[in-house]
Write an enzyme that holds these catalytic residues in place. Structure first.
Site, PDB file in Angstrom:
ATOM      1  N   ARG A  55      -4.541  -2.376  -8.110  1.00 36.59           N
ATOM      2  CA  ARG A  55      -5.687  -1.427  -8.901  1.00 36.59           C
ATOM      3  C   ARG A  55      -6.163  -2.392  -9.476  1.00 36.59           C
ATOM      4  O   ARG A  55      -5.736  -2.492 -10.354  1.00 36.59           O
ATOM      5  CB  ARG A  55      -5.275  -0.441  -9.550  1.00 36.59           C
ATOM      6  CG  ARG A  55      -6.213   0.598 -10.477  1.00 36.59           C
ATOM      7  CD  ARG A  55      -7.100   1.173  -9.466  1.00 36.59           C
ATOM      8  NE  ARG A  55      -6.596   2.506  -8.046  1.00 36.59           N
ATOM      9  CZ  ARG A  55      -7.414   2.931  -7.454  1.00 36.59           C
ATOM     10  NH1 ARG A  55      -8.308   2.721  -7.745  1.00 36.59           N
ATOM     11  NH2 ARG A  55      -6.612   3.866  -7.145  1.00 36.59           N
ATOM     12  N   ARG A  78      -5.159  -5.582   2.087  1.00 37.82           N
ATOM     13  CA  ARG A  78      -5.629  -5.109   0.736  1.00 37.82           C
ATOM     14  C   ARG A  78      -3.532  -5.001  -0.003  1.00 37.82           C
ATOM     15  O   ARG A  78      -3.362  -4.887  -1.057  1.00 37.82           O
ATOM     16  CB  ARG A  78      -6.319  -4.728  -0.005  1.00 37.82           C
ATOM     17  CG  ARG A  78      -5.715  -3.626   0.216  1.00 37.82           C
ATOM     18  CD  ARG A  78      -7.194  -2.207  -0.713  1.00 37.82           C
ATOM     19  NE  ARG A  78      -6.525  -0.535  -0.143  1.00 37.82           N
ATOM     20  CZ  ARG A  78      -6.575   1.005  -0.562  1.00 37.82           C
ATOM     21  NH1 ARG A  78      -7.000   0.023  -1.903  1.00 37.82           N
ATOM     22  NH2 ARG A  78      -6.119   1.176  -0.046  1.00 37.82           N
ATOM     23  N   HIS A 148     -13.777  -5.394  -3.608  1.00 40.33           N
ATOM     24  CA  HIS A 148     -14.044  -3.996  -3.562  1.00 40.33           C
ATOM     25  C   HIS A 148     -14.299  -4.468  -5.515  1.00 40.33           C
ATOM     26  O   HIS A 148     -12.684  -4.218  -6.201  1.00 40.33           O
ATOM     27  CB  HIS A 148     -12.846  -3.814  -4.151  1.00 40.33           C
ATOM     28  CG  HIS A 148     -12.764  -2.067  -4.597  1.00 40.33           C
ATOM     29  ND1 HIS A 148     -13.140  -1.504  -5.729  1.00 40.33           N
ATOM     30  CD2 HIS A 148     -12.062  -1.167  -3.483  1.00 40.33           C
ATOM     31  CE1 HIS A 148     -13.343  -0.261  -5.618  1.00 40.33           C
ATOM     32  NE2 HIS A 148     -13.446   0.306  -4.552  1.00 40.33           N
ATOM     33  N   ASP A 196     -19.401   7.619  -6.988  1.00 44.12           N
ATOM     34  CA  ASP A 196     -19.403   6.944  -5.089  1.00 44.12           C
ATOM     35  C   ASP A 196     -20.234   6.420  -4.491  1.00 44.12           C
ATOM     36  O   ASP A 196     -20.593   7.962  -3.972  1.00 44.12           O
ATOM     37  CB  ASP A 196     -18.258   7.811  -4.866  1.00 44.12           C
ATOM     38  CG  ASP A 196     -17.809   6.732  -3.669  1.00 44.12           C
ATOM     39  OD1 ASP A 196     -17.577   6.696  -3.655  1.00 44.12           O
ATOM     40  OD2 ASP A 196     -15.724   7.617  -3.763  1.00 44.12           O
ATOM     41  N   GLU A 254     -19.352  -3.534  -5.365  1.00 44.06           N
ATOM     42  CA  GLU A 254     -18.791  -4.326  -4.302  1.00 44.06           C
ATOM     43  C   GLU A 254     -20.023  -4.411  -3.491  1.00 44.06           C
ATOM     44  O   GLU A 254     -20.945  -3.858  -3.098  1.00 44.06           O
ATOM     45  CB  GLU A 254     -18.055  -3.223  -3.698  1.00 44.06           C
ATOM     46  CG  GLU A 254     -17.210  -2.101  -4.768  1.00 44.06           C
ATOM     47  CD  GLU A 254     -16.493  -1.215  -4.212  1.00 44.06           C
ATOM     48  OE1 GLU A 254     -16.148  -1.271  -2.889  1.00 44.06           O
ATOM     49  OE2 GLU A 254     -15.939   0.163  -5.021  1.00 44.06           O
TER      50      GLU A 254
END
Length: 279
Positions: A55, A78, A148, A196, A254
């Site tokens: 994270r 990832r 990201h 978002d 991103e």
């Protein structure tokens, strides 16, 4: 420049550093020359290869963005182990190249042959992250992808993102499209928390992230879109690998290709890049 177990540390001659993990091909840290840490990394992040993504830092999203498809959320790149191809120190920079190839684990859920290369270059007050994909199979493939990037901030209310005016975006919280009318996106505004958004057609226009006197210019090539994300306090409280106050210390900006998936014929290559410069 050192590589210890799964962690690779790059140090440019001018003192700029970057740290990468082979777990997920993950950039963990970027500290420009004479400047503090620029990336946010959650102190509660797990490092479970093949199971849990790290994270923070810069996760590699491939071959699916979010839950926009049948694969696990944000794909598998990832969470899988990558291999170190090369690392070197030049006259004014340091560079590392990591690689991920298809295997039994990927073909079980995504039946394509591919090779990913992640290149990270650090120098002075700049960071370049390049993701390349080659279709090594004999059939076409398509994918969505993103870098990201979690930027570290001290006060989210003081942060703005410039360069998105006039673009259409998809609001993943409201599940609706809208137009970004203002030239400046105030991320700490009341009602804008739990942010978002996928901005379409960003392409190569530069974005400027400002926090008081600190400014970071973000440019991209090969990626059509950009995502701006912050979980806000309520959603952050539900994330086991984030501290409750973590939302106030980060903002994701991103480089991404989401609206129109990238298509590669057999033997074809694609390259996407995100470059960050601390002014």
């Amino acid at each position: 420049m050192t590589a210890t177990n799964d962690v690779i540390r790059l140090t440019a001659p001018d003192g700029a550093t970057a740290t990468m993990s082979l777990n997920g091909g993950h950039l963990l840290s970027w500290q420009p020359a004479g400047a503090p840490e620029q990336l946010y990394l959650s102190p509660r992040s797990e490092y479970a290869s093949g199971k849990k993504a790290i994270r923070g830092g810069v996760p590699v999203i491939f071959p699916q963005f979010s839950d926009r498809g049948p694969l696990p959320r944000h794909g598998f790149a990832r969470t899988l182990p990558w291999e170190l191809v090369s690392q070197e120190q030049g006259q004014d920079d340091a560079l590392a190249v990591l690689r991920l190839r298809d295997g039994d684990a990927t073909r079980a859920i995504w039946p394509h042959a591919f090779e990913l290369e992640l290149s990270v270059r650090v120098s002075g007050r700049s960071l370049d992250i390049e993701l390349a994909c080659e279709n090594t199979g004999d059939a076409p493939l398509q994918f969505t992808a993103a870098l990201h990037t979690y930027l570290r901030v001290a006060d989210l209310d003081a942060v703005s993102v410039e360069g998105l005016a006039g673009l259409r975006y998809f609001d993943s919280v409201k599940q609706a499209e809208a137009l970004q009318r203002m030239d400046l996106l105030l991320t700490g505004e009341k009602g804008v928390l739990d942010l978002d958004r996928i901005y379409f057609g960003v392409k190569e226009r530069p974005l400027l992230v400002t926090e008081d006197r600190r400014q970071v210019v973000i440019q991209q090539q090969g990626f059509d879109d950009a995502v701006v994300w912050n979980p806000g306090p309520e959603r952050c409280a539900k994330l086991a690998d984030m501290p409750p106050e973590g939302w106030s210390e980060m903002l994701c900006v991103e480089a991404a290709s989401i609206g129109r998936p990238i298509e590669l014929q057999a033997g074809e290559n694609w390259v996407g890049r995100q470059s960050l410069s601390l002014l």
